[in-house]
Design a protein around this motif. Structure first.
Motif, PDB file in Angstrom:
ATOM      1  N   SER A  42       0.822  -1.207   0.000  1.00 33.86           N
ATOM      2  CA  SER A  42       0.000   0.000   0.000  1.00 33.86           C
ATOM      3  C   SER A  42       0.857   1.258   0.000  1.00 33.86           C
ATOM      4  O   SER A  42       0.546   2.238  -0.690  1.00 33.86           O
ATOM      5  CB  SER A  42      -0.934   0.008   1.216  1.00 33.86           C
ATOM      6  OG  SER A  42      -1.853  -1.058   1.158  1.00 33.86           O
ATOM      7  N   ASP A  79      -4.054   0.784 -11.275  1.00 32.97           N
ATOM      8  CA  ASP A  79      -5.475   0.934 -10.991  1.00 32.97           C
ATOM      9  C   ASP A  79      -5.879  -0.066  -9.904  1.00 32.97           C
ATOM     10  O   ASP A  79      -5.053  -0.852  -9.413  1.00 32.97           O
ATOM     11  CB  ASP A  79      -6.320   0.748 -12.262  1.00 32.97           C
ATOM     12  CG  ASP A  79      -6.144  -0.629 -12.910  1.00 32.97           C
ATOM     13  OD1 ASP A  79      -5.867  -1.607 -12.193  1.00 32.97           O
ATOM     14  OD2 ASP A  79      -6.299  -0.721 -14.154  1.00 32.97           O
ATOM     15  N   ASP A  80      -7.135  -0.032  -9.502  1.00 29.01           N
ATOM     16  CA  ASP A  80      -7.585  -0.863  -8.383  1.00 29.01           C
ATOM     17  C   ASP A  80      -7.417  -2.356  -8.660  1.00 29.01           C
ATOM     18  O   ASP A  80      -7.016  -3.124  -7.775  1.00 29.01           O
ATOM     19  CB  ASP A  80      -9.047  -0.564  -8.051  1.00 29.01           C
ATOM     20  CG  ASP A  80      -9.225   0.803  -7.423  1.00 29.01           C
ATOM     21  OD1 ASP A  80      -8.225   1.384  -6.950  1.00 29.01           O
ATOM     22  OD2 ASP A  80     -10.368   1.310  -7.408  1.00 29.01           O
ATOM     23  N   GLU A 104      -5.007  -4.916  -6.556  1.00 34.48           N
ATOM     24  CA  GLU A 104      -5.505  -6.145  -5.936  1.00 34.48           C
ATOM     25  C   GLU A 104      -4.656  -7.350  -6.360  1.00 34.48           C
ATOM     26  O   GLU A 104      -4.307  -8.205  -5.540  1.00 34.48           O
ATOM     27  CB  GLU A 104      -6.964  -6.372  -6.326  1.00 34.48           C
ATOM     28  CG  GLU A 104      -7.601  -7.581  -5.654  1.00 34.48           C
ATOM     29  CD  GLU A 104      -9.075  -7.723  -5.991  1.00 34.48           C
ATOM     30  OE1 GLU A 104      -9.644  -8.774  -5.632  1.00 34.48           O
ATOM     31  OE2 GLU A 104      -9.640  -6.799  -6.602  1.00 34.48           O
TER      32      GLU A 104
END
Length: 262
Positions: free
Chosen positions: A209, A223-224, A228
């Motif tokens: 993070s 991007d997300d 992930e």
């Protein structure tokens, strides 16, 4: 509590500083032989970890100035101390007179300078005769096994451009290159040595993070869905560096450049 907008500099200060950068402040000050009463300049001061340590060491009889080119970093630093003379500016054009400081220090900023030899020339210029220069940069990526594994994972998942963005802080991890920069700056008696250091995060998730949020490497590049995927794969790729309590730690040495002005 003051009302301010959270910036990448806040993330840097809250996560990167304790995980990595705080440990280096006394090491760099020792390399510059800073003592009470000295006048110190911290170049590329970031959120102020080195400048604050310098102010504590020189005491009330000394003085500390600090400079950074990123206003968001300086905004965080200024909230910490009103006794340090904070400046917004470039390392290549220091806003100080010749022979102004007993020591000039810098940690983990020179990798991002536009003209490294010009910056070193400026740092030497503002030193008083007999003054000391001490600069810390990241050693090569291959000497930091956890970050090397993370870079390899980034390349595997997302390609060279993403991995190279992460590798950027390690580009000066070569003593010969650093000596060449010093020579180009007209600094004849510089020395470069390696000093051991450790990266430590509370978890793999915290490391990932923090790296994703870093505006100087991966910030804004994932991007997300990619984040992930990176988080999931990092649990496997970095597991060998995890302690029984879940913290992750690995070596990350620095190269320290020192010189004395005649």
């Amino acid at each position: 509590m003051p009302d301010y907008k959270r910036t990448p500099a806040d993330t840097y200060d809250e996560l990167f500083v304790p995980a990595l950068f705080q440990q280096w402040a006394p090491i760099v000050l020792d390399a510059a032989r800073v003592v009470p009463g000295n006048t110190i300049l911290d170049v590329a001061c970031g959120t102020g970890v080195l400048a604050l340590a310098a102010a504590e060491r020189v005491g009330p009889s000394g003085a500390v100035a600090a400079l950074d080119a990123t206003p968001e970093m300086l905004a965080v630093a200024r909230r910490k101390s009103t006794t340090i003379d904070w400046h917004d500016g470039m390392a290549e054009v220091l806003p100080f007179a010749d022979d102004s400081f007993d020591a000039v220090v810098s940690q983990f900023g020179m990798m991002f300078f536009n003209d490294r030899s010009a910056a070193m020339r400026e740092m030497f210029r503002v030193l008083r005769p007999g003054g000391r220069l001490a600069i810390a940069v990241c050693d090569s990526l291959e000497n930091s096994p956890g970050y090397a594994a993370f870079a390899a994972l980034l390349e595997h998942l997302f390609g060279d451009s993403i991995a190279d963005a992460f590798r950027a802080p390690f580009v000066l991890g070569d003593p010969k290159l650093l000596m060449s920069i010093c020579s180009n700056a007209g600094i004849a008696d510089a020395e470069v040595y390696q000093h051991a250091g450790v990266v430590r995060f509370e978890s793999i998730a915290s490391l990932v993070s923090t790296e994703r949020a870093c505006a100087w490497t991966l910030g804004g590049l994932l991007d997300d869905a990619q984040f992930e995927q990176l988080s999931k794969e990092s649990e496997r790729a970095l597991q060998g560096f995890v302690a029984p309590d879940g913290t992750i730690a690995f070596e990350m040495p620095a190269l320290i450049v020192t010189a004395r002005k005649p």
